[in-house]
Design a protein around this motif. Structure first.
Motif, PDB file in Angstrom:
ATOM      1  N   ASN A 113      24.224  91.669  35.513  1.00 38.89           N
ATOM      2  CA  ASN A 113      22.876  91.540  36.038  1.00 38.89           C
ATOM      3  C   ASN A 113      22.807  92.066  37.463  1.00 38.89           C
ATOM      4  OD1 ASN A 113      21.448  89.609  33.903  1.00 38.89           O
ATOM      5  ND2 ASN A 113      23.532  88.916  34.210  1.00 38.89           N
ATOM      6  N   PRO A 117      17.537  90.695  39.629  1.00 36.67           N
ATOM      7  CA  PRO A 117      16.099  90.758  39.912  1.00 36.67           C
ATOM      8  C   PRO A 117      15.379  89.481  39.496  1.00 36.67           C
ATOM      9  CG  PRO A 117      16.598  91.949  37.911  1.00 36.67           C
ATOM     10  CD  PRO A 117      17.923  91.543  38.503  1.00 36.67           C
ATOM     11  N   ASP A 118      14.266  89.245  40.139  1.00 32.76           N
ATOM     12  CA  ASP A 118      13.430  88.128  39.714  1.00 32.76           C
ATOM     13  C   ASP A 118      12.806  88.492  38.374  1.00 32.76           C
ATOM     14  OD1 ASP A 118      13.910  86.689  42.016  1.00 32.76           O
ATOM     15  OD2 ASP A 118      12.299  87.692  43.103  1.00 32.76           O
ATOM     16  N   TYR A 119      12.660  87.511  37.504  1.00 32.40           N
ATOM     17  CA  TYR A 119      12.098  87.774  36.187  1.00 32.40           C
ATOM     18  C   TYR A 119      10.706  87.164  36.051  1.00 32.40           C
ATOM     19  CZ  TYR A 119      16.601  89.529  34.603  1.00 32.40           C
ATOM     20  OH  TYR A 119      17.735  90.270  34.454  1.00 32.40           O
ATOM     21  N   ALA A 151      11.988  92.217  34.184  1.00 39.34           N
ATOM     22  CA  ALA A 151      12.263  92.183  35.614  1.00 39.34           C
ATOM     23  C   ALA A 151      10.952  92.364  36.371  1.00 39.34           C
ATOM     24  CB  ALA A 151      13.245  93.291  35.994  1.00 39.34           C
ATOM     25  N   LYS A 152      10.799  91.635  37.452  1.00 39.76           N
ATOM     26  CA  LYS A 152       9.576  91.710  38.240  1.00 39.76           C
ATOM     27  C   LYS A 152       9.285  93.145  38.641  1.00 39.76           C
ATOM     28  CE  LYS A 152       7.351  89.690  42.297  1.00 39.76           C
ATOM     29  NZ  LYS A 152       7.531  88.804  43.473  1.00 39.76           N
ATOM     30  N   GLN A 155      11.779  96.422  37.923  1.00 36.02           N
ATOM     31  CA  GLN A 155      12.816  96.934  38.813  1.00 36.02           C
ATOM     32  C   GLN A 155      13.950  97.539  37.984  1.00 36.02           C
ATOM     33  OE1 GLN A 155      14.126  93.867  41.546  1.00 36.02           O
ATOM     34  NE2 GLN A 155      12.064  93.023  41.694  1.00 36.02           N
TER      35      GLN A 155
END
Length: 329
Positions: A113, A117-119, A151-152, A155
């Motif tokens: 990972n 990234p923020d999900y 991914a936010k 990304q």
């Protein structure tokens, strides 16, 4: 030295934010038998927290352990402090089990990972169907009981989607950033197209293309291209891929609220209806399950009417008790 400080040192090591002085301090702690019970406790806590998300082979674990023990600060320390050689050997011995289980696990997690990234999560509860717009402008319809994670802001090099359930995608064309859907051992990759993917847990995976073309790859790296009005079916028990000609409209009509039961068994229909109406269906007789039939229901057809028609088609009785439906011969 308290538990929180040791935990902080381990965390900073994983995040590559450990200074040379802190790195030496961590090695001293690992070499000191007095800290062994505390390290064991920290290792157990971390392992329980990350265990559900880890998925790595023995080879990957060994490879990453070598990377850890060959850390430049580690090897430089051995060369520059030969008088502490015996202490460092003890450090390696004591740290071996901890690093393989704890540090390697966390490094492997970061390895799988990158950038962590923020999900963003999209869901559709049982009994409902939902529509969303992705950050790139792509449209997605989620069937009942479906979860999607991305991914936010998409990304990374790809527009990656992790799907559990059933979804219809209308993807914006982008040759520089392929759109990839993860469903168990199957990867579905497109540039811009419209297609349906069904991938509920422990069920066969289905990819049906309405417009454009998609490439599907299995765990053996076998790539199969699926064209409009074709379905690719993946048997999760045998890992066999199979394609056939279909009417894609039948597989996407659920996005309009229409319930299509196309050559399904009563058992399969029960699973679909359970999610569609958020009810529980109980079979009093196993013999009912295998009967196959075809049926189509318009938007917002009442549950009782659906069960009534299916019962007549397959010659079984039913009883509705609050949120549970009982089927019998």
């Amino acid at each position: 030295m308290n538990k929180a400080y040791i935990h902080q040192l381990l965390r900073k090591f994983i995040e590559k934010d450990l200074s040379s002085e802190e790195f030496l301090k961590l090695k001293e702690i690992l070499a000191d038998p007095n800290y062994e019970p505390l390290i064991h406790e920290l290792m157990a806590e971390e392992w329980e927290m990350i265990k559900p998300v880890l998925n790595f082979s023995k080879g990957q674990s060994e490879y990453l352990f070598k990377r850890i023990t060959k850390d430049k600060r580690f090897t430089d320390s051995i060369q520059n402090k030969k008088k502490h050689f015996r202490m460092l050997i003890n450090t390696i011995k004591i740290a071996a089990c901890f690093f393989v289980v704890l540090i390697s696990a966390l490094v492997i997690y970061n390895y799988h990972n990158p950038q962590s990234p923020d999900y963003v999560y999209y869901t559709s509860p049982l009994g409902k169907r939902s529509y969303y717009l992705f950050p790139d402008g792509s449209k997605v319809w989620l069937n009942a009981g479906t979860k999607v994670r991305i991914a936010k802001d998409f990304q990374g090099k790809f527009r990656e989607v992790f799907l559990e359930g059933e979804a219809f995608f209308d993807v914006v064309h982008n040759t520089k950033k392929p759109f990839i859907i993860h469903t168990g051992n199957i990867l579905t990759q497109v540039l811009g197209t419209a297609f349906n993917v069904s991938a509920y847990p422990k069920k066969n995976i289905s990819v049906v293309v309405l417009r454009g073309k998609v490439g599907v790859k299995d765990a053996k790296r076998l790539v199969v291209f699926v064209n409009p009005n074709q379905q690719l079916a993946y048997d999760f028990k045998t890992s066999v891929l199979k394609t056939e000609q279909v009417n894609a409209e039948l597989y996407t009509s659920w996005t309009k609220g229409e319930l299509e039961l196309n050559d399904v068994s009563v058992e399969e229909a029960a699973e679909i209806i359970s999610r569609w109406y958020n009810v529980k269906i109980v079979f009093k007789n196993e013999s009912i399950k295998k009967s196959h039939f075809v049926a189509s229901f318009e938007t917002n057809t009442p549950l009782k009417q659906v069960i009534e028609i299916i019962s007549k088609l397959n010659k079984f009785n039913y009883e509705i008790n609050q949120n549970t439906i009982y089927l019998s011969e």
